[in-house]
Design a protein around this motif. Structure first.
Motif, PDB file in Angstrom:
ATOM      1  N   ASN A 165      32.524  23.065 -20.906  1.00 27.90           N
ATOM      2  CA  ASN A 165      32.629  23.628 -19.653  1.00 27.90           C
ATOM      3  C   ASN A 165      32.837  24.843 -19.540  1.00 27.90           C
ATOM      4  O   ASN A 165      33.347  25.583 -20.367  1.00 27.90           O
ATOM      5  CB  ASN A 165      33.982  22.914 -18.935  1.00 27.90           C
ATOM      6  CG  ASN A 165      33.883  23.177 -17.371  1.00 27.90           C
ATOM      7  OD1 ASN A 165      33.248  24.009 -17.058  1.00 27.90           O
ATOM      8  ND2 ASN A 165      34.670  22.362 -16.902  1.00 27.90           N
ATOM      9  N   ASN A 197      34.833  11.065 -10.155  1.00 27.87           N
ATOM     10  CA  ASN A 197      34.416  12.453 -10.263  1.00 27.87           C
ATOM     11  C   ASN A 197      35.725  13.256 -10.051  1.00 27.87           C
ATOM     12  O   ASN A 197      35.317  14.644  -9.871  1.00 27.87           O
ATOM     13  CB  ASN A 197      33.330  12.778  -9.243  1.00 27.87           C
ATOM     14  CG  ASN A 197      32.296  12.348  -9.513  1.00 27.87           C
ATOM     15  OD1 ASN A 197      31.927  11.981 -10.648  1.00 27.87           O
ATOM     16  ND2 ASN A 197      31.372  11.855  -8.639  1.00 27.87           N
ATOM     17  N   THR A 248      34.115  17.030  -9.935  1.00 30.87           N
ATOM     18  CA  THR A 248      32.579  17.304 -10.515  1.00 30.87           C
ATOM     19  C   THR A 248      31.657  16.642  -9.579  1.00 30.87           C
ATOM     20  O   THR A 248      31.800  15.474  -8.890  1.00 30.87           O
ATOM     21  CB  THR A 248      32.624  16.813 -11.981  1.00 30.87           C
ATOM     22  OG1 THR A 248      32.700  15.667 -11.941  1.00 30.87           O
ATOM     23  CG2 THR A 248      33.426  17.654 -12.756  1.00 30.87           C
ATOM     24  N   ASN A 304      27.040  18.560 -14.522  1.00 30.96           N
ATOM     25  CA  ASN A 304      27.707  18.684 -13.375  1.00 30.96           C
ATOM     26  C   ASN A 304      28.145  19.868 -13.292  1.00 30.96           C
ATOM     27  O   ASN A 304      28.365  20.666 -13.703  1.00 30.96           O
ATOM     28  CB  ASN A 304      29.024  17.655 -13.530  1.00 30.96           C
ATOM     29  CG  ASN A 304      28.750  16.133 -13.374  1.00 30.96           C
ATOM     30  OD1 ASN A 304      28.001  15.617 -12.520  1.00 30.96           O
ATOM     31  ND2 ASN A 304      29.201  15.645 -14.525  1.00 30.96           N
ATOM     32  N   ASP A 335      31.360  21.952 -11.227  1.00 29.83           N
ATOM     33  CA  ASP A 335      32.807  21.557 -11.442  1.00 29.83           C
ATOM     34  C   ASP A 335      33.464  22.790 -10.561  1.00 29.83           C
ATOM     35  O   ASP A 335      33.213  23.927 -10.782  1.00 29.83           O
ATOM     36  CB  ASP A 335      33.241  21.959 -13.080  1.00 29.83           C
ATOM     37  CG  ASP A 335      34.692  21.391 -13.117  1.00 29.83           C
ATOM     38  OD1 ASP A 335      35.327  20.857 -12.186  1.00 29.83           O
ATOM     39  OD2 ASP A 335      35.207  21.775 -14.077  1.00 29.83           O
ATOM     40  N   THR A 348      29.708  21.709 -16.292  1.00 29.81           N
ATOM     41  CA  THR A 348      30.192  21.025 -17.256  1.00 29.81           C
ATOM     42  C   THR A 348      29.004  20.149 -17.679  1.00 29.81           C
ATOM     43  O   THR A 348      28.131  19.645 -17.028  1.00 29.81           O
ATOM     44  CB  THR A 348      31.135  20.096 -16.611  1.00 29.81           C
ATOM     45  OG1 THR A 348      32.553  20.014 -17.306  1.00 29.81           O
ATOM     46  CG2 THR A 348      31.036  18.722 -16.303  1.00 29.81           C
TER      47      THR A 348
END
Length: 178
Positions: free
Chosen positions: A29, A89, A118, A130, A132, A173
């Motif tokens: 991330n 999420n 996310t 994703n 974030d 991420t």
């Protein structure tokens, strides 16, 4: 002998069945964070995630946060190991922040909390990517040049450091399952 074999098979089955329902792997991330007084930071994270089929899991990881506009001879790096609870999420994490600044040789350990969500779940090569977005509470210093005996500047730097505690962050991420 048959009882021992049966008990051994049952024990292996009890431990192996739940593991097959889990997905695990590395999470990477990175992104940018900004505090309430517009002090920007960069952050990077690495973690090891265990995720069940029902999207409930946990992550053990560490975050590194760097000051962008700290004076060049006094750079600060904050390391935050954490444990994260993942619910679909959304996530909530807690740990400690260790300051590795060069002003003091003593490492200062302060609680670290982050929460966010996310979205995306895009397939990026072998992993899942994703966006974030979240907020974290990390004790970060705000540096101002303080001349010797200038109590007002020292007091202002201390008060502004309190407002530098909450950060809004946006990042990317990438989950690489094994």
């Amino acid at each position: 002998m048959k009882k021992r074999l049966l008990i051994s098979l049952m024990t292996i089955g009890l431990f192996a069945t739940p593991l097959s329902a889990y997905q695990h792997g590395i999470t990477l991330n990175g992104g940018a964070a900004i505090s309430c007084i517009a002090s920007p930071f960069l952050y990077e994270e690495i973690g090891y995630k265990f995720l069940a089929d029902n999207n409930i899991g946990f992550t053990i990881g560490a975050r590194a946060t760097e000051d962008l506009f700290f004076p060049s001879d006094l750079k600060f790096l904050y390391i935050s190991p954490y444990v994260e609870l993942d619910l679909a999420n959304y996530y909530l994490a807690g740990g400690i922040t260790l300051s590795t600044g060069t002003i003091s040789s003593d490492a200062l350990a302060i609680p670290f909390i982050k929460t966010g969500c996310t979205f995306g779940n895009w397939e990026w090569g072998p992993g899942i990517g994703n966006i974030d977005i979240g907020i974290d509470l990390t004790a970060t210093m705000l540096w101002s040049v303080i001349e010797q005996g200038d109590v007002g500047a020292a007091l202002a730097g201390s008060i502004l450091s309190i407002f530098n505690f909450a950060h809004l962050y946006v990042g990317v991420t990438w989950f690489l399952p094994f």
